[in-house]
Enzyme design. Structure first.
Site, PDB file in Angstrom:
ATOM      1  N   PRO A   1       0.834  -1.205   0.000  1.00  9.25           N
ATOM      2  CA  PRO A   1       0.000   0.000   0.000  1.00  9.25           C
ATOM      3  C   PRO A   1       0.867   1.253   0.000  1.00  9.25           C
ATOM      4  CG  PRO A   1      -0.770  -1.590   1.628  1.00  9.25           C
ATOM      5  CD  PRO A   1       0.560  -2.081   1.150  1.00  9.25           C
ATOM      6  N   GLU A   2       0.602   2.158  -0.932  1.00  8.74           N
ATOM      7  CA  GLU A   2       1.352   3.397  -1.024  1.00  8.74           C
ATOM      8  C   GLU A   2       0.466   4.554  -0.548  1.00  8.74           C
ATOM      9  OE1 GLU A   2       4.440   3.409  -1.562  1.00  8.74           O
ATOM     10  OE2 GLU A   2       4.765   1.407  -2.396  1.00  8.74           O
TER      11      GLU A   2
END
Length: 295
Positions: free
Chosen positions: A2-3
């Site tokens: 997840p960014e």
């Protein structure tokens, strides 16, 4: 992993629902990357403040509570309560490589990959992380350790007013590593992961193999603008779901459907028709157009 867009989408999906809730219990599963840092009992009775994000970290402030010791608490928990009852602080959360947060009124029984439950009078915030690279840890504040130490390592937010071409040009100066790897390092700009770095470099016409220190000031300005644009598009699309990312309500992202180069090896560039190439940089796939993107 997840960014920034996925973490921000996650925050938005539960922040309003949990703000003001009172903590009723805390359940810990298997150990995560770092220990919680306090006994779970010491968090009970606190009220949850407004959830915030810094880079790929989430900050969940917890207000101080009255110094009331539970009759069921252990001596160790009593000591924690006495020490922390008058002190506000919060939980710093990181989703690691494959973690996700869900917020539900009545969640199912915790499974083998559910490692943290914050039970409140409005629902349960649950961290699920198959690989256990995520983290939930107590900190007295964002300006105090351990939060301050962890957050000091990351760069500017891409939507920060101080993030612009001059910042990139100055911070990239003298760096010999490829520009894509310099973006992924996270110490210049935070949250632009592999997918978004590929997309921004395409939008700004920069070959991902070019040394970061050779980026001119005008090209740095285009890159800064492209990073803001692509991350903004990803936020609007609810993030990217390649495998299992979902927000706190179980909704998947759709940015992958509009990617210009990422995951499109061999397909025609939508701008010039040249086949998109894939190479490996730092053990990660890089997608680019060899015609549109120049060294």
């Amino acid at each position: 992993m997840p960014e920034l867009p996925e973490v921000e989408v996650t925050r938005r999906s539960f922040a309003l629902a949990i703000e003001g809730a009172r903590v009723l219990a805390v359940r810990l599963g298997k150990p995560l990357r770092w220990p919680l840092g306090v006994s779970p009992e010491s968090l009970v009775g606190r009220r949850v403040g407004a959830a915030q994000r810094r880079g790929k970290y989430l900050w969940l402030p917890l207000e101080a509570r009255p110094a009331v010791v539970s009759a069921q608490a252990t001596p160790a928990a009593d000591a924690d309560v006495a020490a922390l009852a008058d002190d506000a602080g919060g939980l710093l959360l990181h989703l690691g490589m494959s973690g996700s947060l869900a917020f539900r009124e009545l969640p199912p029984v915790a499974g083998p990959h559910d490692h943290f439950d914050l039970v409140t009078d409005r629902g349960v915030l649950r961290l699920t992380d198959p690989r256990r690279f995520g983290a939930v840890l107590w900190s007295p504040g964002l300006e105090a350790d351990p939060a301050a130490k962890l957050l000091s390592r990351i760069g500017l937010e891409p939507f920060d007013i101080e993030f612009h071409g001059d910042h990139l040009h100055e911070r990239f100066r003298g760096r010999r590593v490829p520009v894509k790897q310099a973006i992924l390092a996270g110490d210049v700009v935070v949250g632009a992961g592999n997918i978004y770095a590929c997309e921004a470099l395409f939008m700004s016409g920069i070959d991902p193999r070019l040394a970061a220190g050779k980026i001119s000031r005008p090209r740095a300005a285009r890159l800064a603008g492209a990073l803001r644009q692509v991350l903004g598009e990803a936020l609007e699309a609810g993030g990217t779901t390649l495998r299992d990312f979902k927000d706190a309500h179980g909704v998947a992202g759709s940015f992958q459907m509009q990617a210009r180069v990422y995951g499109r090896e061999g397909e025609a560039c939508r701008h010039c028709g040249t086949p998109i190439r894939r190479i490996v940089q730092g053990q990660r796939s890089t997608f680019f157009c060899p015609s549109c993107q120049k060294r």
